[in-house]
Scaffold this motif. Structure first.
Motif, mmCIF file in Angstrom:
data_model
loop_
_atom_site.group_PDB
_atom_site.id
_atom_site.type_symbol
_atom_site.label_atom_id
_atom_site.label_comp_id
_atom_site.label_asym_id
_atom_site.label_seq_id
_atom_site.Cartn_x
_atom_site.Cartn_y
_atom_site.Cartn_z
ATOM 1 N N SER A 313 65.645 -92.275 1.002
ATOM 2 C CA SER A 313 64.782 -93.255 1.673
ATOM 3 C C SER A 313 64.258 -94.303 0.717
ATOM 4 C CB SER A 313 63.599 -92.543 2.354
ATOM 5 O OG SER A 313 62.847 -91.842 1.353
ATOM 6 N N GLN A 323 63.613 -97.858 7.146
ATOM 7 C CA GLN A 323 62.408 -98.677 7.244
ATOM 8 C C GLN A 323 62.480 -99.617 8.433
ATOM 9 O OE1 GLN A 323 61.948 -100.612 3.472
ATOM 10 N NE2 GLN A 323 61.432 -98.681 2.380
ATOM 11 N N SER A 327 59.956 -99.777 11.762
ATOM 12 C CA SER A 327 59.242 -100.970 12.211
ATOM 13 C C SER A 327 59.625 -101.326 13.648
ATOM 14 C CB SER A 327 59.551 -102.138 11.263
ATOM 15 O OG SER A 327 60.957 -102.412 11.276
#
Length: 417
Positions: A313, A323, A327
């Motif tokens: 990650s 990521q 979002s």
């Protein structure tokens, strides 16, 4: 007056018999008075006056009774036109002086004695005027009473001839009635009869009283037995039968309930034996084993994916994708919350009904999704975002149906951002 004593008691108690005879023959008279003062002149005068008073009282009573007989006896020989006058005088003489003029039904509505005298004055005057007319009937009534008394007390057959002689009415004048008359002499055998009656009273009455008392006791005992038996019969006939019937009915209902319960258990076992056959049970066991194996595989794959994400990650293409994915998820959740709030505002603008009002303490908060939710009757749940609550929104909407609830809260109750 000295009470008579039972001869059996006197015979069984010689000392008491001697004392009783001394009292009745030497010390006391038959009326209970002492003989010690019989020789005193003052006592003799008082006794003579008492005797004269009793004689006068007896004469008055005889006169009243004779007048009553003249007034109310149809065979008295008095003319009918004089009966009312004599009846009024008799009622006046028999009425006590304190009750003259009083109304028995209304004591307050009385008449004074002077008024009574004035009202009865004509009748009294007529009575005095017609006394010579009343005298023959009055004398005949008295003579008839004396003859009856002589016939009762006289047992000598020689005197019976005098009864057949015709009686002539004796007519007296008013002056003749004022002269004293000698009392009629009764037969000397009357004393002997009185003594015989007294002896019978002393010997037979106590025995009769004892027998009557024993009979009365037996009657009362029998009556008590009858009442007791009656109470028992009433208890058995009324209360006993009712209570036994209610008890039997309750026992019957209890037995029926036990039978129904046993029947339900049997039906439950029959249904279970029908559904859960050996083939079904073995199939369920195999399916359960399959589900456990699949669950273990998914757990292993989740652990591997978690390790890969945790290891990659921070850098590389996979970290960027993770990521961006996070979002995007946040943006999607925010858009969904905004859409829900707009739908709530629209539904509020359309004046839809509020299903209920719920305190925020009764709702459940999901920290991952940052929403409050509450069970809905349709099976889903009401939801409202915490940001909407901070903005002043208070309507929670169920996504599956059109129901809404109003959330009652204070901003201090909401968790911090």
């Amino acid at each position: 007056m000295i009470p008579p004593c039972d001869p059996t008691i006197l015979e069984s108690n010689p000392q008491f018999k001697k004392l009783y005879q001394q009292l009745t023959t030497t010390v006391l008279n038959l009326d209970g008075s002492t003989r010690a003062n019989d020789a005193q002149p003052a006592r003799q005068e008082v006794l003579e006056d008492l005797k004269n008073c009793r004689i006068r009282h007896a004469k008055r009573q005889i006169e009243k009774q004779t007048l009553r007989r003249l007034a109310f006896d149809p065979e008295s020989g008095l003319a009918n036109e004089y009966r009312d006058i004599v009846a009024i005088i008799v009622l006046y003489l028999e009425t006590p002086r304190g009750q003259v003029g009083k109304d028995t039904d209304d004591p307050g509505n009385g008449i004074e004695s002077s008024e009574v005298s004035s009202l009865l004055a004509p009748d009294i005057e007529a009575f005095y005027t017609n006394i010579p007319v009343f005298i023959p009937s009055f004398s005949n009534a008295l003579a008839s009473a004396v003859d009856d008394l002589r016939a009762i007390t006289d047992t000598d057959p020689s005197t019976a001839e005098s009864k057949d002689l015709p009686r002539t009415p004796r007519v007296r004048t008013w002056q003749a009635t004022t002269r004293p008359t000698q009392p009629a002499l009764l037969n000397p055998r009357l004393g002997e009869r009185l003594r015989q009656l007294r002896q019978a009273q002393l010997s037979e009455l106590p025995t009769a009283r004892k027998q009557m008392a024993a009979t009365a006791a037996e009657v009362l005992a029998m009556r008590a037995q009858v009442l007791e038996r009656t109470v028992v019969l009433l208890e058995r006939a009324k209360h006993g039968a009712l209570s036994r019937a209610m008890k039997s009915k309750a026992e019957h209902l209890a037995t029926v309930a036990q039978g129904i319960e046993g029947k339900l258990n049997v039906m439950k076992l029959d249904i279970g034996s029908t559904i859960y056959t050996p083939e079904t049970i073995s199939a369920l066991v195999r399916y359960n084993q399959h589900l456990q194996a699949v669950r273990e595989q998914f757990e292993e794959r989740r652990e591997l994916a978690t390790e890969e994400l945790n290891g990659e990650s921070g850098s590389g293409l996979l970290g960027d994708i993770a990521q961006q994915y996070a979002s995007v998820i946040k943006e999607i959740v925010a858009v969904e919350m905004e859409m829900k709030s707009l739908e709530k505002i629209k539904m509020a603008d359309d004046s839809l009904s509020i299903y209920d009002e719920i305190e925020i303490e009764d709702m459940t908060f999901d920290p991952n999704l940052q929403i409050y939710h509450y069970p809905c009757p349709c099976g889903d749940r009401f939801e409202i975002c915490i940001d909407d609550l901070r903005d002043g929104e208070e309507i929670a909407v169920c996504p599956s149906c059109s129901l809404m609830i109003r959330v009652i809260f204070d901003e201090a109750d909401l968790p911090k951002a």
